[in-house]
Design a protein around this motif. Structure first.
Motif, short mmCIF file in Angstrom:
data_model
loop_
_atom_site.label_atom_id
_atom_site.label_comp_id
_atom_site.label_asym_id
_atom_site.label_seq_id
_atom_site.Cartn_x
_atom_site.Cartn_y
_atom_site.Cartn_z
N SER A 296 -0.09 -1.81 4.95
CA SER A 296 1.21 -1.42 4.42
C SER A 296 1.12 -1.19 2.92
N ALA A 297 2.08 -0.42 2.41
CA ALA A 297 2.15 -0.20 0.97
C ALA A 297 2.44 -1.51 0.23
N GLU A 298 3.12 -2.43 0.91
CA GLU A 298 3.41 -3.73 0.28
C GLU A 298 2.13 -4.47 -0.07
N GLY B 121 0.62 10.44 4.19
CA GLY B 121 1.91 9.76 4.20
C GLY B 121 1.80 8.37 3.63
N PHE B 122 0.81 7.63 4.10
CA PHE B 122 0.59 6.27 3.60
C PHE B 122 0.21 6.29 2.12
N ARG C 28 0.98 8.41 -0.17
CA ARG C 28 2.13 8.71 -1.04
C ARG C 28 3.08 7.52 -1.15
N GLU C 29 3.17 6.71 -0.11
CA GLU C 29 3.96 5.47 -0.21
C GLU C 29 3.38 4.57 -1.30
N ALA D 71 3.91 5.95 -4.86
CA ALA D 71 5.29 5.80 -5.34
C ALA D 71 5.49 4.46 -6.06
#
Length: 266
Positions: free
Chosen positions: A42-44, A83-84, A86-87, A90
């Motif tokens: 995850s981006a987290e 997609g991942f 770019r998360e 950000a």
């Protein structure tokens, strides 16, 4: 002897390694964002990793009198899912305000895919938007030449890019002249099993000169040595390089490049 470790992944090293670096004369260490040994889910996970680079590692290094700086990005090994990626990207601007962040890196290519190249270019644009230097990873082994050429071709499309503020790392004999001839800085990574041995790196210094080149250890999850840079200095002395030449490649060169980063100071 004093030196700067311009590319070291200390999240993969123990506190004993910081002590060894300090005893060897390391005054500053720069840690690029990289792979965790596994793909994060995850981006987290990257948010927490960026906190580790910007908050915890500087404190760990400071206990041994070493200044710790970092670079931020999503690394090439995890950039094949746009997609991942770019998360994660950000999240980065929030951390660019941290006082030890140098720029964007280590970005680049792993398997030389179109998705990796697209995310690489978006990272370059992010650096340009924030007026930041860039640290670039080139692929390993047989894909290195192809990947380096892809990277150089891509960078050429950015008309506002200052090449003197870009360092392309992990160069070897067949890629160093390509990088240097186009006005970029080049990094030579000292690894016991791949990349450059000390003698290969010194050979390149003697062939291409000591301008716009630095040495680093990377010292990551694999077989690597956080003291590779000072050990290479010993080999340089054996090969009759003067103390001034050793200081230039180990300290003055990385200091010159890194001083272009607004947060870098010794």
């Amino acid at each position: 002897m004093k030196y700067i470790e311009p590319h070291g992944h200390m999240v993969s090293r123990t506190t004993d390694d910081y002590e060894k670096l300090a005893l060897s004369g390391c005054e500053a260490l720069c840690e690029p964002a990289f792979w965790a040994g596994y793909d994060r889910s995850s981006a987290e996970g990257f948010f927490d990793y960026f906190r580790q680079l910007t908050e915890y590692e500087p404190k760990r290094a400071a206990k041994f009198g070493i200044k710790h700086f970092c670079w931020l990005c999503i690394n090439p090994k995890e950039a094949d899912d746009p997609g991942f990626a770019r998360e994660v990207m950000a999240i980065i601007p929030e951390f660019l305000k941290k006082p030890t962040v140098l720029g964007i890196g280590e970005i680049g290519l792993n398997k030389n895919t179109r998705n990796e190249l697209k995310i690489f270019e978006e990272h370059v644009q992010l650096a340009l938007d924030h007026d930041l230097p860039i640290l670039i990873h080139t692929p390993h082994l047989e894909d290195k030449l192809k990947g380096t050429r892809l990277i150089l071709d891509s960078l050429a499309s950015f008309s506002k890019l200052d090449r003197s503020r870009v360092v392309i790392d992990h160069v070897e004999e067949h890629t160093a002249p390509l990088v240097l001839d186009q006005g970029y800085w080049a990094g030579m990574t000292l690894y016991p099993e791949s990349k450059c041995t000390p003698n290969r790196a010194i050979d390149m210094l003697e062939i291409y000169g000591d301008e716009s080149l630095w040495l680093n250890s990377a010292c990551d999850w694999g077989v690597s040595d956080p003291q590779a840079v000072p050990k290479c200095a010993i080999e340089m002395k054996r090969r009759h390089h003067s103390p001034e030449q050793v200081e230039k490649i180990l300290f003055e060169n990385p200091k010159k490049f890194l001083s272009q980063c607004k947060n870098f100071a010794l």
